[in-house]
Enzyme design. Structure first.
Site, PDB file in Angstrom:
ATOM      1  CB  THR A  90      -0.951   0.025   1.210  1.00  9.25           C
ATOM      2  OG1 THR A  90      -0.173  -0.026   2.404  1.00  9.25           O
ATOM      3  CG2 THR A  90      -1.905  -1.168   1.170  1.00  9.25           C
ATOM      4  CB  VAL A  92      -0.042   5.447   3.300  1.00 11.85           C
ATOM      5  CG1 VAL A  92       0.277   5.976   4.686  1.00 11.85           C
ATOM      6  CG2 VAL A  92      -0.800   6.491   2.489  1.00 11.85           C
ATOM      7  CB  CYS A  93       1.898   0.588   4.432  1.00 10.54           C
ATOM      8  SG  CYS A  93       0.259   0.643   5.171  1.00 10.54           S
ATOM      9  CB  THR A  94       5.297   1.496   0.383  1.00 13.33           C
ATOM     10  OG1 THR A  94       4.561   0.289   0.123  1.00 13.33           O
ATOM     11  CG2 THR A  94       6.644   1.442  -0.301  1.00 13.33           C
ATOM     12  CG  LEU A  97       6.946  -0.279   6.764  1.00 14.00           C
ATOM     13  CD1 LEU A  97       6.606  -1.601   6.103  1.00 14.00           C
ATOM     14  CD2 LEU A  97       7.421  -0.510   8.175  1.00 14.00           C
TER      15      LEU A  97
END
Length: 177
Positions: A90, A92-94, A97
């Protein structure tokens, strides 16, 4: 994203980890929403556990991108930040992180371990890490927990009451938060 910060056991009077967290608490306003919440549990519990400030941080064993861990043993005498993401790849998650990966030396200098959690399996995580490294121009070097059955997410109260209406064929919520 939900994140938890944990105190190291050596700083407490007993050998118990205490979670200190800033968490969003879903509000269940009716017994039917509580029932729906219980239907998606990967265990036989009727309702998802609740975490509060000062609660014991649940221990768990899990497969991660850096091997099997026992969470309390993995933390050791350091602080730890556990953060969750609903799915690999996803946008945003990428980027989140990737930002944590770039800041990892700052966390290391402060005796803090980082660990991610996503509802996908290890094969997906391995490919996702390559994408994170490419997108963020970094080298992610902390573990990501594989939680395809949402067992860790369940223990940490990361399954949102709204997601109980979004159940997959296995009877568990699609996303964790």
């Amino acid at each position: 994203m939900v994140s938890f910060a944990f105190r190291p056991a050596s700083r407490l009077s007993s050998n118990i980890l205490t979670h200190q967290a800033r968490i969003r608490i879903p509000r269940c306003t009716s017994s039917s929403s509580l029932l729906r919440r219980g239907l998606a549990t990967p265990t036989s519990q009727s309702e998802q556990p609740r975490l509060r400030l000062g609660s014991l941080a649940p221990n768990f064993q899990a497969k991660t991108t850096q091997g099997d861990i026992d969470f309390h043993q993995w933390i050791g005498d350091k602080w730890a930040i556990l953060f969750s993401h609903p799915a690999d790849f996803t946008p945003v998650c990428t980027t989140e992180l990737g930002a944590f990966a770039k800041l990892k030396p700052e966390f290391d200098a402060r005796n803090v371990k980082l660990i991610g959690l996503s509802a996908n399996d290890l094969t997906s995580h391995d490919e996702w890490i390559k994408d994170i490294d490419d997108v963020a121009q970094t080298s992610l070097s902390f573990p990501i927990i594989a939680d395809p059955k949402r067992e860790v997410a369940w223990q940490y109260d990361m399954v949102d009451a709204q997601d109980m209406t979004n159940i997959d064929q296995k009877g568990i919520a699609f996303t964790i938060r």
